[in-house]
Scaffold this active site. Sequence first.
Site, PDB file in Angstrom:
ATOM      1  N   HIS A 225      45.492  32.041  41.500  1.00 19.74           N
ATOM      2  CA  HIS A 225      44.987  31.715  43.070  1.00 19.74           C
ATOM      3  C   HIS A 225      46.440  32.562  43.376  1.00 19.74           C
ATOM      4  O   HIS A 225      47.057  32.702  43.635  1.00 19.74           O
ATOM      5  CB  HIS A 225      44.056  30.242  44.181  1.00 19.74           C
ATOM      6  N   HIS A 264      41.230  41.579  43.429  1.00 17.67           N
ATOM      7  CA  HIS A 264      40.119  40.520  43.691  1.00 17.67           C
ATOM      8  C   HIS A 264      38.724  40.372  43.562  1.00 17.67           C
ATOM      9  O   HIS A 264      38.309  41.060  43.558  1.00 17.67           O
ATOM     10  CB  HIS A 264      41.114  40.871  45.727  1.00 17.67           C
ATOM     11  N   ASP A 315      49.338  38.777  47.453  1.00 22.82           N
ATOM     12  CA  ASP A 315      50.582  38.425  47.102  1.00 22.82           C
ATOM     13  C   ASP A 315      51.730  38.905  46.232  1.00 22.82           C
ATOM     14  O   ASP A 315      52.843  38.300  46.196  1.00 22.82           O
ATOM     15  CB  ASP A 315      50.150  37.505  45.730  1.00 22.82           C
TER      16      ASP A 315
HETATM   17  N1  COA Z   1      45.174  42.965  35.882  1.00 24.56           N
HETATM   18  C1  COA Z   1      44.895  43.461  34.604  1.00 24.56           C
HETATM   19  N2  COA Z   1      44.032  43.439  34.966  1.00 24.56           N
HETATM   20  C2  COA Z   1      42.297  42.993  35.439  1.00 24.56           C
HETATM   21  C3  COA Z   1      43.124  42.801  36.631  1.00 24.56           C
HETATM   22  C4  COA Z   1      44.293  42.172  37.222  1.00 24.56           C
HETATM   23  N3  COA Z   1      45.254  41.456  37.955  1.00 24.56           N
HETATM   24  N4  COA Z   1      42.639  41.686  37.771  1.00 24.56           N
HETATM   25  C5  COA Z   1      41.527  41.979  37.212  1.00 24.56           C
HETATM   26  N5  COA Z   1      42.033  43.016  35.842  1.00 24.56           N
HETATM   27  C6  COA Z   1      40.871  43.457  34.805  1.00 24.56           C
HETATM   28  C7  COA Z   1      40.521  42.173  33.925  1.00 24.56           C
HETATM   29  O1  COA Z   1      40.653  42.183  33.017  1.00 24.56           O
HETATM   30  C8  COA Z   1      38.170  42.519  33.780  1.00 24.56           C
HETATM   31  O2  COA Z   1      38.765  44.005  33.374  1.00 24.56           O
HETATM   32  P1  COA Z   1      36.932  43.869  31.748  1.00 24.56           P
HETATM   33  O3  COA Z   1      35.858  44.011  32.813  1.00 24.56           O
HETATM   34  O4  COA Z   1      37.991  44.988  31.014  1.00 24.56           O
HETATM   35  O5  COA Z   1      36.864  42.114  31.545  1.00 24.56           O
HETATM   36  C9  COA Z   1      37.717  42.936  35.312  1.00 24.56           C
HETATM   37  O6  COA Z   1      39.351  43.990  36.027  1.00 24.56           O
HETATM   38  C10 COA Z   1      37.317  42.733  36.628  1.00 24.56           C
HETATM   39  O7  COA Z   1      38.166  41.827  37.020  1.00 24.56           O
HETATM   40  P2  COA Z   1      37.091  39.940  36.737  1.00 24.56           P
HETATM   41  O8  COA Z   1      38.239  39.179  36.526  1.00 24.56           O
HETATM   42  O9  COA Z   1      35.927  40.467  36.413  1.00 24.56           O
HETATM   43  O10 COA Z   1      37.537  39.263  38.519  1.00 24.56           O
HETATM   44  P3  COA Z   1      37.173  37.925  39.512  1.00 24.56           P
HETATM   45  O11 COA Z   1      36.950  38.346  40.425  1.00 24.56           O
HETATM   46  O12 COA Z   1      36.630  37.097  38.087  1.00 24.56           O
HETATM   47  O13 COA Z   1      39.149  38.019  39.257  1.00 24.56           O
HETATM   48  C11 COA Z   1      41.341  37.686  39.846  1.00 24.56           C
HETATM   49  C12 COA Z   1      40.037  38.148  40.329  1.00 24.56           C
HETATM   50  C13 COA Z   1      41.513  38.058  41.207  1.00 24.56           C
HETATM   51  C14 COA Z   1      41.172  36.122  39.505  1.00 24.56           C
HETATM   52  C15 COA Z   1      41.519  38.865  38.972  1.00 24.56           C
HETATM   53  O14 COA Z   1      41.741  39.983  39.914  1.00 24.56           O
HETATM   54  C16 COA Z   1      42.799  38.331  38.827  1.00 24.56           C
HETATM   55  O15 COA Z   1      42.957  37.178  37.939  1.00 24.56           O
HETATM   56  N6  COA Z   1      44.168  38.896  39.292  1.00 24.56           N
HETATM   57  C17 COA Z   1      45.363  38.968  39.242  1.00 24.56           C
HETATM   58  C18 COA Z   1      45.917  37.440  39.624  1.00 24.56           C
HETATM   59  C19 COA Z   1      46.004  37.397  40.962  1.00 24.56           C
HETATM   60  O16 COA Z   1      46.715  38.340  41.724  1.00 24.56           O
HETATM   61  N7  COA Z   1      45.102  37.001  42.153  1.00 24.56           N
HETATM   62  C20 COA Z   1      45.463  36.324  43.156  1.00 24.56           C
HETATM   63  C21 COA Z   1      44.297  37.023  44.003  1.00 24.56           C
HETATM   64  S1  COA Z   1      44.417  37.112  46.302  1.00 24.56           S
END
Ligand code: COA
Length: 379
Positions: A225, A264, A315
């Site tokens: 987050h 996201h 971010d």
């Molecule tokens: N880097 C690499 N791979 C990513 C990624 C990232 N930042 N964000 C998502 N993915 C991948 C996941 O590993 C997943 O891959 P898979 O289908 O092979 O397992 C796929 O994309 C879908 O992601 P998912 O984990 O289902 O998305 P989510 O909705 O649960 O998570 C976040 C959303 C924001 C938590 C996630 O994108 C993330 O961890 N981002 C990095 C942290 C971040 O920037 N947070 C700030 C958000 S505003």
Amino acid sequence: MSDSPKPTKTGGLAGVNAGETAICTVGKEGYGLSYRGYTIEDLAARAGFEEVAYLLLHGHLPTRSQLTSYRTLLAESRGLPDPLKTALELLPADTHPMDVLRTGCSVLGCLEPERGLTRESAIAAGNRLLAAFPSMLLYWYHFTRDGQRIETQTDDPNIAAHFLHLLLGKPAPESHVRAMDVSLVLYAEHEFNASTFTVRVITSTLADFHSAIVGGIGALRGPLHGGANEAAMDLIDLYRTPDEAEQGLLGKLARKELIMGFGHRVYKKADPRSAIIQEKSRKLAEAAGDQVIYPVSERIDAVMRREKGMFTNLDFYSASAYRFLGIPTPMFTPIFVISRISGWTAHAIEQRERNRLIRPAADYTGPELREFVEIGKRG
Ligand code: COA
């Protein structure tokens, strides 16, 4: 732990509407963001942060005289009570600044407790924290770094100027204040994200405002987050050239590492806040004569688009923008708090107005009912 269950694609309440709100829309047209019916593009270009905070709290934009009074109120609320200063002085220098704000909020909740749990009491407590969060953070910062007890009651015209002034010890250039102000507008509100939902859950129990905000700060701290802006800076700092960044990133992707500042839960095409802060970061980089941080950031962005079809969230370019403003990395997520207290306050008020305890159900996956075995007879 290796035997902990893997996250499920249906988990995390993804796609679940957990309530109603009149404050904000996220991804309504696939990528858009609006606060109280105004697009983020209009607000970032044409309003200041205090104007946006007023909009979030009251539901309408302030008139000129309302804005003047509001700014005066916030400016007059920047001072810290002595017992809060003493508490901040007791925190170690290596405390994470998010923990400083969490503690500062809790202490202020003891010294100036909310009376009444009403709309008015939430607005008063929210405004006090809007004014006092930068003061708390920077009072602690200067005291623990070099023993200085800084005066936090300044006459800076807005929160952005106040923050940069206290941090750097002198007034910041106008272009820096404006970049900081835009960043506060972008971070102010984002519907039912994890920290706001936490604030609403705590508020729904009829707990006081400060308890809800302490919970919100805790939820915001994690790198999935709010903590992502700090983690994005740590990533950018690993590389000295765009080519080095490209090689490093390809390795991380091959190892299936998460790349902070990308992806996201709701936006599927783009985070509309990202282009706005990217442009600020680009201009700040140009003015600073930067040849490393911005080009490295752009290359990471390009590689993520090419290799994963993924886009930057707010971010990612906030990290480099803050670096150019002279802000230490551990203060990036606290800036999120300094801004988001406006959105959290609006949600606490909205939750109270139509309150019902938030208490969802769970699908049970444990053992069937079984017979209790006395302790001496267990194998
Ligand atoms: N880097 C690499 N791979 C990513 C990624 C990232 N930042 N964000 C998502 N993915 C991948 C996941 O590993 C997943 O891959 P898979 O289908 O092979 O397992 C796929 O994309 C879908 O992601 P998912 O984990 O289902 O998305 P989510 O909705 O649960 O998570 C976040 C959303 C924001 C938590 C996630 O994108 C993330 O961890 N981002 C990095 C942290 C971040 O920037 N947070 C700030 C958000 S505003």
